[in-house]
Scaffold this motif. Structure first.
Motif, PDB file in Angstrom:
ATOM      1  N   ILE A  54       0.832  -1.200   0.000  1.00 24.64           N
ATOM      2  CA  ILE A  54       0.000   0.000   0.000  1.00 24.64           C
ATOM      3  C   ILE A  54       0.869   1.254   0.000  1.00 24.64           C
ATOM      4  O   ILE A  54       0.509   2.279  -0.579  1.00 24.64           O
ATOM      5  CB  ILE A  54      -0.945  -0.009   1.226  1.00 24.64           C
ATOM      6  CG1 ILE A  54      -1.947  -1.157   1.110  1.00 24.64           C
ATOM      7  CG2 ILE A  54      -1.679   1.315   1.377  1.00 24.64           C
ATOM      8  CD1 ILE A  54      -2.845  -1.322   2.314  1.00 24.64           C
ATOM      9  N   ALA A  55       2.033   1.147   0.613  1.00 25.31           N
ATOM     10  CA  ALA A  55       2.936   2.297   0.699  1.00 25.31           C
ATOM     11  C   ALA A  55       3.582   2.640  -0.635  1.00 25.31           C
ATOM     12  O   ALA A  55       4.129   3.728  -0.804  1.00 25.31           O
ATOM     13  CB  ALA A  55       4.014   2.028   1.750  1.00 25.31           C
ATOM     14  N   THR A  56       3.544   1.698  -1.584  1.00 21.83           N
ATOM     15  CA  THR A  56       4.138   1.932  -2.904  1.00 21.83           C
ATOM     16  C   THR A  56       3.079   1.659  -3.965  1.00 21.83           C
ATOM     17  O   THR A  56       3.040   0.582  -4.569  1.00 21.83           O
ATOM     18  CB  THR A  56       5.370   1.016  -3.137  1.00 21.83           C
ATOM     19  OG1 THR A  56       6.219   1.062  -1.991  1.00 21.83           O
ATOM     20  CG2 THR A  56       6.152   1.466  -4.370  1.00 21.83           C
ATOM     21  N   PRO A  57       2.191   2.608  -4.223  1.00 25.97           N
ATOM     22  CA  PRO A  57       1.041   2.361  -5.105  1.00 25.97           C
ATOM     23  C   PRO A  57       1.402   2.019  -6.542  1.00 25.97           C
ATOM     24  O   PRO A  57       0.595   1.406  -7.237  1.00 25.97           O
ATOM     25  CB  PRO A  57       0.253   3.674  -5.028  1.00 25.97           C
ATOM     26  CG  PRO A  57       1.208   4.689  -4.529  1.00 25.97           C
ATOM     27  CD  PRO A  57       2.160   3.961  -3.637  1.00 25.97           C
ATOM     28  N   THR A  58       2.598   2.366  -6.997  1.00 26.55           N
ATOM     29  CA  THR A  58       2.986   2.032  -8.374  1.00 26.55           C
ATOM     30  C   THR A  58       3.174   0.531  -8.567  1.00 26.55           C
ATOM     31  O   THR A  58       3.193   0.055  -9.699  1.00 26.55           O
ATOM     32  CB  THR A  58       4.292   2.750  -8.750  1.00 26.55           C
ATOM     33  OG1 THR A  58       5.312   2.419  -7.801  1.00 26.55           O
ATOM     34  CG2 THR A  58       4.093   4.256  -8.781  1.00 26.55           C
ATOM     35  N   GLN A  59       3.296  -0.218  -7.478  1.00 28.55           N
ATOM     36  CA  GLN A  59       3.521  -1.666  -7.599  1.00 28.55           C
ATOM     37  C   GLN A  59       2.322  -2.399  -8.197  1.00 28.55           C
ATOM     38  O   GLN A  59       2.493  -3.425  -8.852  1.00 28.55           O
ATOM     39  CB  GLN A  59       3.873  -2.255  -6.236  1.00 28.55           C
ATOM     40  CG  GLN A  59       5.258  -1.874  -5.729  1.00 28.55           C
ATOM     41  CD  GLN A  59       5.596  -2.546  -4.414  1.00 28.55           C
ATOM     42  OE1 GLN A  59       4.737  -3.178  -3.778  1.00 28.55           O
ATOM     43  NE2 GLN A  59       6.839  -2.419  -3.990  1.00 28.55           N
ATOM     44  N   ALA A  60       1.113  -1.892  -7.961  1.00 32.56           N
ATOM     45  CA  ALA A  60      -0.064  -2.558  -8.536  1.00 32.56           C
ATOM     46  C   ALA A  60       0.008  -2.542 -10.050  1.00 32.56           C
ATOM     47  O   ALA A  60      -0.285  -3.547 -10.714  1.00 32.56           O
ATOM     48  CB  ALA A  60      -1.342  -1.867  -8.045  1.00 32.56           C
ATOM     49  N   ASP A  97      -2.394   5.739  -8.099  1.00 30.73           N
ATOM     50  CA  ASP A  97      -1.438   5.771  -9.216  1.00 30.73           C
ATOM     51  C   ASP A  97      -2.056   6.598 -10.339  1.00 30.73           C
ATOM     52  O   ASP A  97      -3.122   6.259 -10.850  1.00 30.73           O
ATOM     53  CB  ASP A  97      -1.154   4.346  -9.698  1.00 30.73           C
ATOM     54  CG  ASP A  97      -0.007   4.274 -10.699  1.00 30.73           C
ATOM     55  OD1 ASP A  97       0.148   5.217 -11.503  1.00 30.73           O
ATOM     56  OD2 ASP A  97       0.724   3.271 -10.685  1.00 30.73           O
ATOM     57  N   PRO A  98      -1.402   7.683 -10.768  1.00 30.07           N
ATOM     58  CA  PRO A  98      -1.985   8.552 -11.802  1.00 30.07           C
ATOM     59  C   PRO A  98      -2.162   7.880 -13.155  1.00 30.07           C
ATOM     60  O   PRO A  98      -2.889   8.392 -14.011  1.00 30.07           O
ATOM     61  CB  PRO A  98      -0.985   9.718 -11.883  1.00 30.07           C
ATOM     62  CG  PRO A  98       0.297   9.161 -11.352  1.00 30.07           C
ATOM     63  CD  PRO A  98      -0.102   8.181 -10.285  1.00 30.07           C
ATOM     64  N   ARG A  99      -1.527   6.734 -13.369  1.00 32.03           N
ATOM     65  CA  ARG A  99      -1.681   6.029 -14.642  1.00 32.03           C
ATOM     66  C   ARG A  99      -3.018   5.304 -14.734  1.00 32.03           C
ATOM     67  O   ARG A  99      -3.438   4.894 -15.815  1.00 32.03           O
ATOM     68  CB  ARG A  99      -0.535   5.034 -14.842  1.00 32.03           C
ATOM     69  CG  ARG A  99       0.814   5.697 -15.033  1.00 32.03           C
ATOM     70  CD  ARG A  99       1.934   4.668 -14.980  1.00 32.03           C
ATOM     71  NE  ARG A  99       2.072   4.085 -13.648  1.00 32.03           N
ATOM     72  CZ  ARG A  99       2.999   3.171 -13.325  1.00 32.03           C
ATOM     73  NH1 ARG A  99       3.857   2.743 -14.251  1.00 32.03           N
ATOM     74  NH2 ARG A  99       3.079   2.692 -12.092  1.00 32.03           N
ATOM     75  N   PHE A 100      -3.674   5.121 -13.600  1.00 28.53           N
ATOM     76  CA  PHE A 100      -4.998   4.498 -13.566  1.00 28.53           C
ATOM     77  C   PHE A 100      -6.041   5.544 -13.937  1.00 28.53           C
ATOM     78  O   PHE A 100      -6.120   6.612 -13.322  1.00 28.53           O
ATOM     79  CB  PHE A 100      -5.280   3.945 -12.170  1.00 28.53           C
ATOM     80  CG  PHE A 100      -6.684   3.446 -11.972  1.00 28.53           C
ATOM     81  CD1 PHE A 100      -7.134   2.323 -12.639  1.00 28.53           C
ATOM     82  CD2 PHE A 100      -7.550   4.111 -11.120  1.00 28.53           C
ATOM     83  CE1 PHE A 100      -8.429   1.867 -12.447  1.00 28.53           C
ATOM     84  CE2 PHE A 100      -8.838   3.661 -10.917  1.00 28.53           C
ATOM     85  CZ  PHE A 100      -9.276   2.530 -11.586  1.00 28.53           C
ATOM     86  N   ILE A 101      -6.836   5.248 -14.976  1.00 24.06           N
ATOM     87  CA  ILE A 101      -7.860   6.180 -15.449  1.00 24.06           C
ATOM     88  C   ILE A 101      -9.211   5.744 -14.912  1.00 24.06           C
ATOM     89  O   ILE A 101      -9.744   4.695 -15.305  1.00 24.06           O
ATOM     90  CB  ILE A 101      -7.911   6.219 -16.992  1.00 24.06           C
ATOM     91  CG1 ILE A 101      -6.533   6.596 -17.553  1.00 24.06           C
ATOM     92  CG2 ILE A 101      -8.958   7.222 -17.464  1.00 24.06           C
ATOM     93  CD1 ILE A 101      -6.454   6.492 -19.061  1.00 24.06           C
ATOM     94  N   LYS A 102      -9.759   6.559 -14.004  1.00 29.82           N
ATOM     95  CA  LYS A 102     -11.059   6.238 -13.419  1.00 29.82           C
ATOM     96  C   LYS A 102     -12.171   6.423 -14.453  1.00 29.82           C
ATOM     97  O   LYS A 102     -12.056   7.255 -15.353  1.00 29.82           O
ATOM     98  CB  LYS A 102     -11.321   7.124 -12.200  1.00 29.82           C
ATOM     99  CG  LYS A 102     -10.419   6.795 -11.018  1.00 29.82           C
ATOM    100  CD  LYS A 102     -10.695   7.681  -9.821  1.00 29.82           C
ATOM    101  CE  LYS A 102     -10.119   9.065 -10.016  1.00 29.82           C
ATOM    102  NZ  LYS A 102     -10.237   9.892  -8.797  1.00 29.82           N
TER     103      LYS A 102
END
Length: 282
Positions: free
Chosen positions: A140-146, A183-188
């Motif tokens: 959770i501390a490193t959201p880019t990992q998802a 993560d800003p790469r995730f588009i809601k």
């Protein structure tokens, strides 16, 4: 007579619509089969064809001889049989303001969808070995990992397996979705600028996938859950609400409805799915 306005054929059709509105894992399914479902144990036929050979063409020289493409026919056994039975007390019915049948239909559809989703999700064990990525940990501390440790490897593996990029989906847990949201790469979905693809459980897009959220991801061990990705060519699914009946139970003053759902599925293209066993840690 129980439920004077009850029409079994109409109620079954509306219940099936309500059911399909709730299903998530049918993103990995198609309904390309032939046959009728009448009773549990019935079989339907799945026919698939091979790929044709691509050749060079030289005008005026090439003689074209049509190729006979091999086809295969498999059977899908309708081996799942589920029922529901609900009643409404006469007193409660008189006190209700209306819409009881509508509520019953929606609740029955939701309950059946929950069971069917779990059934389809269990097919993650039939994914071809090369597409099973094994255990992955996301902090959770490193959201880019998802995105980097789960979605991208799943995408790459499907690319290697020559799975069509169009219509790809991935079903994730609420915990993994919570990490992706940071993560800003995730588009809601509400920021995508389009209403296309707003379907069951869809919450956004990332790494070429429609992101679907579900509470039915298979729990493999502890806090580890199977994340499934792919398209709808993998699993053939057949379902039928076989019977719905209204009746008056002898043991109470009430109206009741019971229904029987028959279904089955088969993973006909194990290479069209990929999986990762993901644990989200603090």
């Amino acid at each position: 007579m129980a439920f004077n306005k009850f029409k079994p054929e109409i109620w079954s059709a509306l219940l099936l619509v309500a059911l399909r509105k709730q299903l998530v894992y049918t993103a990995f399914c198609n309904r390309d089969y032939e046959g009728e479902i009448a009773e549990a144990g019935d079989t339907v036929r799945i026919t698939s064809v091979g790929r044709p050979t691509i050749g060079n063409y030289v005008p005026g020289q090439t003689v074209i001889s049509p190729e006979t493409v091999a086809d295969t026919q498999r059977t899908l056994v309708i081996d799942q049989s589920k029922f529901f039975a609900v009643q409404i007390d006469d007193v409660d019915k008189r006190q209700a303001k209306g819409g009881i049948m509508e509520q019953l239909k929606d609740e029955a559809g939701y309950a059946l969808a929950d069971v069917i989703d779990q059934y389809i999700a269990s097919f993650f064990t039939s994914i071809q070995a090369a597409n099973q990525l094994g255990s992955k940990t996301v902090s959770i501390a490193t959201p880019t990992q998802a995105y980097d440790n789960v979605l991208v490897p799943l995408k790459v593996q499907l690319d290697k397996a020559n799975v069509a990029t169009q219509g790809r989906s991935v079903a994730i847990t609420p915990d993994l979705h919570g990490v992706l949201l940071r993560d800003p790469r995730f588009i809601k979905v509400n920021e995508s600028g389009t209403s296309e693809g707003l379907r069951n459980g869809m919450v956004g897009r990332a790494a070429g996938f429609d992101i679907l959220i579900t509470n039915n991801a298979p729990n493999t061990t502890g806090q580890e859950f199977a994340i499934i990705a792919g398209n709808d060519r993998a699993i053939t699914f057949a379902e039928q609400i076989n019977k719905t009946e209204a009746y008056r139970p002898q043991s109470s003053f009430s109206d009741a409805v019971k229904g029987l759902m028959l279904y089955g599925a088969k993973n006909v293209r194990p290479d069209s799915l990929a999986s990762a066993l993901v644990t989200v840690t603090a």
